[in-house]
Each structure stands twice: as structure tokens, then as C-alpha cells.
Design a protein around this motif. Structure first.
Motif, PDB file in Angstrom:
ATOM      1  N   LYS A  42      25.973  10.707  10.835  1.00 17.57           N
ATOM      2  CA  LYS A  42      24.933  10.474  11.839  1.00 17.57           C
ATOM      3  C   LYS A  42      25.429   9.557  12.945  1.00 17.57           C
ATOM      4  O   LYS A  42      25.193   9.810  14.137  1.00 17.57           O
ATOM      5  CB  LYS A  42      23.692   9.872  11.171  1.00 17.57           C
ATOM      6  CG  LYS A  42      22.527   9.650  12.129  1.00 17.57           C
ATOM      7  CD  LYS A  42      21.313   9.099  11.397  1.00 17.57           C
ATOM      8  CE  LYS A  42      20.139   8.911  12.350  1.00 17.57           C
ATOM      9  NZ  LYS A  42      18.946   8.353  11.662  1.00 17.57           N
ATOM     10  N   GLU A  46      25.645  10.455  16.965  1.00 18.16           N
ATOM     11  CA  GLU A  46      24.882   9.665  17.939  1.00 18.16           C
ATOM     12  C   GLU A  46      25.789   8.954  18.932  1.00 18.16           C
ATOM     13  O   GLU A  46      25.389   8.702  20.073  1.00 18.16           O
ATOM     14  CB  GLU A  46      23.999   8.664  17.198  1.00 18.16           C
ATOM     15  CG  GLU A  46      22.865   9.341  16.429  1.00 18.16           C
ATOM     16  CD  GLU A  46      22.012   8.366  15.636  1.00 18.16           C
ATOM     17  OE1 GLU A  46      22.465   7.210  15.438  1.00 18.16           O
ATOM     18  OE2 GLU A  46      20.904   8.757  15.207  1.00 18.16           O
ATOM     19  N   GLN A  64      17.913  18.954   6.001  1.00 18.19           N
ATOM     20  CA  GLN A  64      17.367  17.810   6.726  1.00 18.19           C
ATOM     21  C   GLN A  64      18.173  17.527   7.995  1.00 18.19           C
ATOM     22  O   GLN A  64      17.600  17.304   9.071  1.00 18.19           O
ATOM     23  CB  GLN A  64      17.366  16.581   5.823  1.00 18.19           C
ATOM     24  CG  GLN A  64      16.732  15.346   6.454  1.00 18.19           C
ATOM     25  CD  GLN A  64      16.876  14.113   5.582  1.00 18.19           C
ATOM     26  OE1 GLN A  64      17.979  13.642   5.360  1.00 18.19           O
ATOM     27  NE2 GLN A  64      15.752  13.600   5.085  1.00 18.19           N
ATOM     28  N   ALA A  65      19.493  17.521   7.887  1.00 18.51           N
ATOM     29  CA  ALA A  65      20.341  17.217   9.040  1.00 18.51           C
ATOM     30  C   ALA A  65      20.212  18.281  10.126  1.00 18.51           C
ATOM     31  O   ALA A  65      20.256  17.970  11.321  1.00 18.51           O
ATOM     32  CB  ALA A  65      21.800  17.093   8.597  1.00 18.51           C
ATOM     33  N   GLU A  67      17.496  19.956  10.769  1.00 19.28           N
ATOM     34  CA  GLU A  67      16.206  19.696  11.417  1.00 19.28           C
ATOM     35  C   GLU A  67      16.270  18.465  12.314  1.00 19.28           C
ATOM     36  O   GLU A  67      15.500  18.352  13.275  1.00 19.28           O
ATOM     37  CB  GLU A  67      15.126  19.518  10.352  1.00 19.28           C
ATOM     38  CG  GLU A  67      14.825  20.807   9.580  1.00 19.28           C
ATOM     39  CD  GLU A  67      13.891  20.595   8.406  1.00 19.28           C
ATOM     40  OE1 GLU A  67      13.658  19.424   8.043  1.00 19.28           O
ATOM     41  OE2 GLU A  67      13.409  21.597   7.842  1.00 19.28           O
ATOM     42  N   GLN A  68      17.186  17.546  12.014  1.00 19.24           N
ATOM     43  CA  GLN A  68      17.330  16.326  12.815  1.00 19.24           C
ATOM     44  C   GLN A  68      18.328  16.489  13.961  1.00 19.24           C
ATOM     45  O   GLN A  68      18.668  15.512  14.625  1.00 19.24           O
ATOM     46  CB  GLN A  68      17.761  15.173  11.909  1.00 19.24           C
ATOM     47  CG  GLN A  68      16.689  14.768  10.905  1.00 19.24           C
ATOM     48  CD  GLN A  68      17.157  13.680   9.940  1.00 19.24           C
ATOM     49  OE1 GLN A  68      18.347  13.354   9.871  1.00 19.24           O
ATOM     50  NE2 GLN A  68      16.229  13.114   9.196  1.00 19.24           N
ATOM     51  N   ASP A  69      18.775  17.715  14.201  1.00 21.49           N
ATOM     52  CA  ASP A  69      19.680  18.025  15.311  1.00 21.49           C
ATOM     53  C   ASP A  69      21.024  17.300  15.189  1.00 21.49           C
ATOM     54  O   ASP A  69      21.617  16.899  16.180  1.00 21.49           O
ATOM     55  CB  ASP A  69      19.025  17.689  16.656  1.00 21.49           C
ATOM     56  CG  ASP A  69      19.695  18.407  17.838  1.00 21.49           C
ATOM     57  OD1 ASP A  69      20.243  19.506  17.633  1.00 21.49           O
ATOM     58  OD2 ASP A  69      19.671  17.858  18.958  1.00 21.49           O
ATOM     59  N   LEU A  70      21.496  17.169  13.956  1.00 27.38           N
ATOM     60  CA  LEU A  70      22.793  16.524  13.718  1.00 27.38           C
ATOM     61  C   LEU A  70      23.914  17.546  13.499  1.00 27.38           C
ATOM     62  O   LEU A  70      25.074  17.150  13.364  1.00 27.38           O
ATOM     63  CB  LEU A  70      22.710  15.612  12.483  1.00 27.38           C
ATOM     64  CG  LEU A  70      21.751  14.424  12.572  1.00 27.38           C
ATOM     65  CD1 LEU A  70      21.675  13.698  11.234  1.00 27.38           C
ATOM     66  CD2 LEU A  70      22.187  13.467  13.686  1.00 27.38           C
ATOM     67  N   LYS A 297      12.495  17.679   2.938  1.00 29.52           N
ATOM     68  CA  LYS A 297      11.309  17.102   3.570  1.00 29.52           C
ATOM     69  C   LYS A 297      10.972  15.740   2.987  1.00 29.52           C
ATOM     70  O   LYS A 297      10.503  14.839   3.706  1.00 29.52           O
ATOM     71  CB  LYS A 297      10.125  18.051   3.400  1.00 29.52           C
ATOM     72  CG  LYS A 297       8.845  17.576   4.076  1.00 29.52           C
ATOM     73  CD  LYS A 297       7.723  18.603   3.907  1.00 29.52           C
ATOM     74  CE  LYS A 297       6.441  18.138   4.569  1.00 29.52           C
ATOM     75  NZ  LYS A 297       5.329  19.137   4.398  1.00 29.52           N
ATOM     76  N   ASP A 300      13.830  11.103   1.872  1.00 33.64           N
ATOM     77  CA  ASP A 300      13.825   9.663   2.166  1.00 33.64           C
ATOM     78  C   ASP A 300      12.735   8.933   1.390  1.00 33.64           C
ATOM     79  O   ASP A 300      12.964   7.829   0.866  1.00 33.64           O
ATOM     80  CB  ASP A 300      13.661   9.429   3.670  1.00 33.64           C
ATOM     81  CG  ASP A 300      14.841   9.967   4.470  1.00 33.64           C
ATOM     82  OD1 ASP A 300      15.927  10.141   3.878  1.00 33.64           O
ATOM     83  OD2 ASP A 300      14.673  10.232   5.671  1.00 33.64           O
TER      84      ASP A 300
END
Length: 312
Positions: A42, A46, A64-65, A67-70, A297, A300
Motif C-alpha cells: 500500500k 500511495e 479487498q486491495a 476494491e481499494q484501487d491498489l 469486506k 479489518d
């Protein structure tokens, strides 16, 4: 290009089955890095300073990653997904291999081995230490609920209160393993003569001469996935590498080396039948599929409670 994975015997197998033959065929040098670190991935993205090109990650993290645009979307004009197990394919990831959490036992250290998750949670019938995966990930919570009588088709959404209550009953008898090599050491030494393990680690231990039994009853499947971090500098090479790694031949070789199941459905026919018969994709009668989308989902939130509980 740089391939990043978890180290140990699994990455050794990925080098032998994928990286070395890919380099020979393509002329692309594949450098190795590791272990996989989600915080580092991450931070790289970034900071627009990505040094990894293909990364082996857990399946729920891959979702998850993405969906987080990573992650970069995968190029399926290069990667042929026709024969890939659809359970492990998303726009941003494909399966690396899939495995099962199974019940393992050192037969030389105990008079009787647990066969079911309920057995593993029964400290009266099976006294002594037992070992489980330390990190917050699919597997242990599902095992606790199955041990408590929850039907596999009613596992999700996970009843965390019920799961932690069940885990409380054996908490003082748990030794946590944080990596595959440690799990093998705990079992081989009989410091924890039984527990929950990745099936491939038990196969390897058995082949080394340790008297290991393995119960596939309600084996819990999960998968690793291959992803490309957003901003990877060698994206084209990364797509070609993933295409090679998920080909029938490469997946068959990886499965033969590790005991984990291939995610290419054409691979088993290329394998020795005796070896293929020992893999998770042949142990489907009572198999329980961990819900990667649910974990992605809720990853965390579950982790926060999991680590707090461990330190209580």
C-alpha cells in the motif's frame, strides 16, 4: 521484473515451477523478493514508488486491495482464464494455488488422533496442546463454528460471538503458528501433537518421515492469488508471468512440488495420478469453502477483534 511471495518452501517451488522456466522461455529475468507485506504494498502504491511487479497474496486481501484501487486490472487478452477455477478469478487477481486447512496429528506422540473439528476442541478426549494459525484469516473461526455444530451452509455471516466463545474453551491449550515451517516444527517435535495445518505442509512432513495423519473431514479451503500492484513498472512482463504461472503445465508442476491444488482445471490430467489424488481438489465430499468476498469486506473488523482476543 520482481516477483514477491512468502518465502520458504512455497516460494522455492514457485521459483522452480514458474520463474526459472518462464525466464528461459521469455528471456525476462525474474528477481525474487519477500515476504509479502500488505502495508508495504500500500505504501509503495500511495508513494508512486512500486518496486514489485507480481505479488502472491491471500485471496481475501486480493479482493479487498482491488476494491481499494491498489491493483492493476489484469489483462485477460494475455492471461487465458478459460480453464482457471472461477472461484479464484477477479478483475484484479487470479489464483496462485489453493489449499485446505486440515486436522494434522503426530501419530507417534499420542494414543489417538482427532478426526473432526469437534475432536480438536475436545480437551477431555484429546488433552494437550493444539496449534492453530496465528493471523486473522479464513480458517480458525470457521473451524471453531464447525466444532460447535454450525452447518457449513450456515457459516456466513460468521457468528463471531459464538466462535470466540468456542475458542475460549481451548485458549489456554493453543500454541499459535505464524508460518508453515513453524507449524511443521510444532507437530514434528510434538510440542503440539495435533492442530490445524495447511495440507501441503503435512504432506511434506509425512514425506520427511514424521508419522503424520491427516483428516480431511470438513477441510476448509482458501487460496492465494497473484496480483499486480498499481503503478508496477514492468506491467507487460507481469501479465506474461501470470499467464505462464497459471498455465496447465506450470500449475501442475507447482502442485506436484507443494501438495497444494492447482487453480487451472486442466492441470490434474498432466499430473501423476497418485499425487493428484492427494490434493484438496479431490477432497470435496465434506469440503467447506471459505467465503473470500465476506472476508474481504470484514477483514479489518475481524482482525481488530481477533488480535484483541489473543492478548486478553
Amino acid at each position: 521484473m520482481v516477483f514477491t511471495s512468502w518465502g520458504g518452501t512455497t516460494q522455492d517451488a514457485q521459483i522452480e515451477a514458474w520463474a526459472e522456466p518462464f525466464s528461459s522461455e521469455s528471456g525476462i529475468n525474474v528477481l525474487q523478493d519477500g515476504p509479502t507485506d500488505y502495508g508495504k504494498l500500500k505504501a509503495m502504491v500511495e508513494a508512486d514508488g512500486v518496486s514489485w511487479d507480481v505479488v502472491d497474496v491471500e485471496g481475501d486481501y486480493a479482493i479487498q486491495a482491488g476494491e481499494q484501487d491498489l491493483l492493476e486490472p489484469l489483462d485477460f487478452s494475455v492471461i487465458d482464464k478459460t480453464d482457471l477455477d472461477e472461484r479464484f478469478v477477479t478483475d484484479h487477481s487470479v489464483g496462485s494455488f489453493y489449499y485446505s486447512f486440515v486436522i494434522g496429528c503426530n501419530e507417534g506422540a499420542v494414543s489417538e488422533c482427532p478426526k473432526t473439528w469437534a475432536d480438536l476442541f475436545d480437551t477431555d478426549k484429546f488433552p494437550g496442546k493444539r496449534t492453530f494459525y496465528k493471523w486473522s484469516a479464513p480458517g480458525v473461526i470457521e473451524a471453531a463454528l464447525l466444532a460447535d455444530g454450525v452447518s457449513p451452509d450456515a457459516l456466513y455471516p460468521l457468528d463471531l460471538d459464538r466462535a470466540f466463545a468456542k475458542l475460549d474453551t481451548i485458549k489456554d491449550d493453543i500454541i499459535w503458528w505464524s508460518g508453515g515451517a513453524q507449524s511443521q516444527q510444532l507437530l514434528a517435535s510434538a510440542e503440539a501433537p495435533f492442530g490445524s495445518f495447511w495440507n501441503g505442509r503435512l504432506s511434506a512432513l509425512s514425506e520427511s518421515g514424521v508419522p503424520v495423519s491427516m483428516s480431511w473431514d470438513q477441510n476448509i479451503t482458501a487460496a492465494d492469488s497473484l496480483v499486480v500492484p498499481k503503478g508496477a513498472k514492468n506491467k507487460d512482463a507481469a501479465m506474461r508471468f501470470i499467464a505462464y504461472a497459471t498455465s496447465p503445465e506450470a500449475q501442475a508442476k507447482m502442485a506436484e512440488l507443494t501438495g497444494y491444488a492447482p487453480i487451472n482445471t486442466k492441470s490434474p490430467e498432466l499430473m501423476d495420478e497418485d499425487r493428484a489424488a492427494t490434493l484438496p481438489d479431490r477432497q470435496t465430499e465434506t469440503q467447506v469453502n471459505a467465503d473470500m468476498a465476506y472476508w474481504a469486506k470484514n477483514r479489518d473488523a475481524i482482525a481488530s477483534r481477533w488480535y484483541a482476543w489473543q492478548t486478553e
